[in-house]
Design an enzyme around this catalytic site. Structure first.
Site, PDB file in Angstrom:
ATOM      1  N   HIS A  18      -0.944 -10.636   8.211  1.00  0.00           N
ATOM      2  CA  HIS A  18       0.009  -9.596   8.612  1.00  0.00           C
ATOM      3  C   HIS A  18       0.068  -9.472  10.130  1.00  0.00           C
ATOM      4  O   HIS A  18       1.140  -9.335  10.710  1.00  0.00           O
ATOM      5  CB  HIS A  18      -0.395  -8.255   7.977  1.00  0.00           C
ATOM      6  CG  HIS A  18      -0.365  -8.294   6.489  1.00  0.00           C
ATOM      7  ND1 HIS A  18       0.716  -7.862   5.761  1.00  0.00           N
ATOM      8  CD2 HIS A  18      -1.263  -8.737   5.588  1.00  0.00           C
ATOM      9  CE1 HIS A  18       0.471  -8.039   4.470  1.00  0.00           C
ATOM     10  NE2 HIS A  18      -0.722  -8.567   4.341  1.00  0.00           N
ATOM     11  N   ASP A 115       5.150  -3.246   9.221  1.00  0.00           N
ATOM     12  CA  ASP A 115       4.718  -4.143   8.152  1.00  0.00           C
ATOM     13  C   ASP A 115       4.839  -3.395   6.829  1.00  0.00           C
ATOM     14  O   ASP A 115       4.604  -2.184   6.768  1.00  0.00           O
ATOM     15  CB  ASP A 115       3.266  -4.560   8.387  1.00  0.00           C
ATOM     16  CG  ASP A 115       2.721  -5.447   7.287  1.00  0.00           C
ATOM     17  OD1 ASP A 115       2.791  -6.671   7.428  1.00  0.00           O
ATOM     18  OD2 ASP A 115       2.235  -4.896   6.275  1.00  0.00           O
ATOM     19  N   ALA A 387      -3.309 -12.397  -4.082  1.00  0.00           N
ATOM     20  CA  ALA A 387      -2.067 -11.864  -3.498  1.00  0.00           C
ATOM     21  C   ALA A 387      -0.848 -12.551  -4.117  1.00  0.00           C
ATOM     22  O   ALA A 387      -0.744 -12.661  -5.338  1.00  0.00           O
ATOM     23  CB  ALA A 387      -2.104 -11.986  -1.967  1.00  0.00           C
TER      24      ALA A 387
END
Length: 475
Positions: A18, A115, A387
């Protein structure tokens, strides 16, 4: 700060996957669009790799870096809470300090980009500026995230127990085994947080995604089609990728690169499972034996084994541990010392992948690592762990044709040495994968050039913010 320049603030979430794309997006706003940029990141003392990335960005003087104090969330989550739950709660509890920091700014921002884990910051009422969500992943992941509140109503029982793929309007179907981690167990808190995210990220002026038009044309078309996914997106979609960390400065050269200089072109496979990926003792041993059997040159970034937790090092990237000789098979390091290099914990990945001696990448398929491999023209062995990596692996193998993968997901059973040997040889010895990887690399490069689709996409976001800046009476 020059008040004549429009001011943008970006809020990053924990994790290199990120932080790095947020930093690269910020740099493009400065260098291509004339913004002053402040990046807010949560001080992640547990992760040396993240701290190093922030120090490097601050030293460039392009960006103003503000580290927000990490909130104590121990009383808000269970001790065994999933990564997604931890990050969302951490971002939620950071909002008061983020809000106070922006309110204290002498030059108010005209643009805020958060984000997607920080989506709740979009609803701070006194923030009068253009607001966007940044999803540092694929359009496919974005579409699934936007549609999951609808799937929650339509689908009964667990998604992974379904026999039929999940249908997303206008998109390629998603196999049940490929769903993202929060969808694996609907009673888990991370699923509830993920559904909230699917709604919350649309409360913005648009959504930026780290992809590009030629990579995912079908999904991007669906996200803009009101008869398909646009009714769920609700706001414009801006593909701005591929955003990755550039190759570092020559003076900081690693000894690994000196070793690579001595190897033939396309002869080395690089093995790394990202900033968070870990394996069991049994799987680590099979990986070692598979690499040895393949008889290929290699660089392998290893971490001590952790049983039953494929994301075990997510919050501790780069932190020290045992020596590889303590957990790799006896004699492996000695037998392979002339063909391979084993590196504990971390290596300069972009520099390695871009080296002409590297011809393959055995990867967990995190999107940041995937883009780094694509932009180096390097084919992959796709080894998804957690993820959205299963979605990425399917795209790489079945749609893009630049990777091979195990017959069964590595998280479902141990991948044996014979299969590892076969996959490594295939990637290193079959030219069609490498040729296709070079084609996709050129597509990504074209997207980012001035006048390219991703450059133009970010220009539209920047123009809207500049217009807002001027409407406030700024010079």
């Amino acid at each position: 700060m020059e008040s004549s320049k429009p001011h943008a603030v970006l809020l990053a979430s924990p994790g290199l996957g990120h932080l790095i794309p947020v930093l690269e997006l910020s740099k493009r706003l400065v260098t291509h669009h004339g913004f002053h940029v402040t990046v807010f990141a949560i001080a992640a003392s547990a992760s040396p790799a993240e701290s190093q990335s922030l120090r490097s960005a601050a030293s460039s003087r392009l960006l103003h870096i503000v580290e927000l104090p990490p909130a104590d969330i121990s009383s808000l989550i269970d001790a065994d809470a999933a990564v997604v739950t931890r990050i969302v709660v951490m971002m939620r509890e950071t909002i008061p300090s983020f809000r106070a920091a922006i309110s204290a700014m002498k030059v108010p921002p005209s643009l805020m980009i958060v984000d997607f884990f920080g989506f709740e910051a979009l609803e701070i009422p006194e923030f009068d500026m253009r607001k966007y969500t940044f999803v540092p992943s694929t359009a496919c992941f974005l579409a699934l995230t936007l549609y999951v509140p609808t799937l929650d109503v339509e689908v009964k029982g667990e998604y992974v127990d379904r026999a039929e793929p999940l249908q997303l309007p206008g998109c390629k179907p998603v196999r049940p085994e490929d769903v993202v981690d929060p969808m694996l167990e609907r009673r888990n808190q991370q699923y509830l947080e993920y559904m909230r995210m699917g709604v919350g990220i649309t409360k913005s002026d648009g959504i930026l995604s780290n992809t590009w038009e030629d990579l995912e044309p079908t999904t991007l078309k669906a996200l803009r089609d009101h008869k398909a996914m646009a009714q769920f997106a609700k706001v414009p979609i801006y593909p701005v990728g591929p955003l990755t960390r550039p190759v570092g400065k020559e003076e900081a050269r690693s000894e690994l690169l000196d070793w690579l200089d001595l190897q033939p072109a396309d002869s080395v496979i690089y093995v790394s499972f990202g900033s968070g990926g870990t394996h069991s003792s049994e799987q680590l041993a099979e990986l070692a034996w598979g690499l040895e059997l393949s008889q290929q040159r290699f660089i392998w970034v290893v971490r001590p084994p952790i049983e039953n937790d494929p994301s075990g090092s997510f919050f501790t990237t780069g932190k020290g541990g045992k020596h590889p000789s303590d957990y790799l098979p006896e004699g492996f390091l000695t037998r392979t010392k002339n063909v391979g290099v084993v590196v504990p914990l971390w290596a300069p990945q972009v520099e390695i992948l871009s080296h002409p001696s590297v011809g393959g990448f055995l990867s967990h398929c995190g999107w940041g690592s995937t883009l780094e491999s694509i932009l180096s023209g390097v084919p992959m062995v796709a080894w998804p762990l957690y993820a959205e990596q299963r979605l990425n692996a399917t795209m790489l193998t079945e749609e893009l044709g630049i990777a091979v993968r195990p017959e069964v997901l590595p998280t479902k059973r141990v991948v044996r040495k014979e299969e590892i040997e076969k996959m490594v040889r295939k990637v290193m010895e079959e030219n069609h994968l490498r040729e296709r990887a070079k084609e996709v690399m050129k597509s990504g490069e074209r997207a980012l050039r001035k006048g390219g689709p991703s450059y133009n996409s970010l220009s539209r976001v920047a123009s809207a913010a500049i217009s807002f800046h001027k409407s406030t009476g700024a010079p």
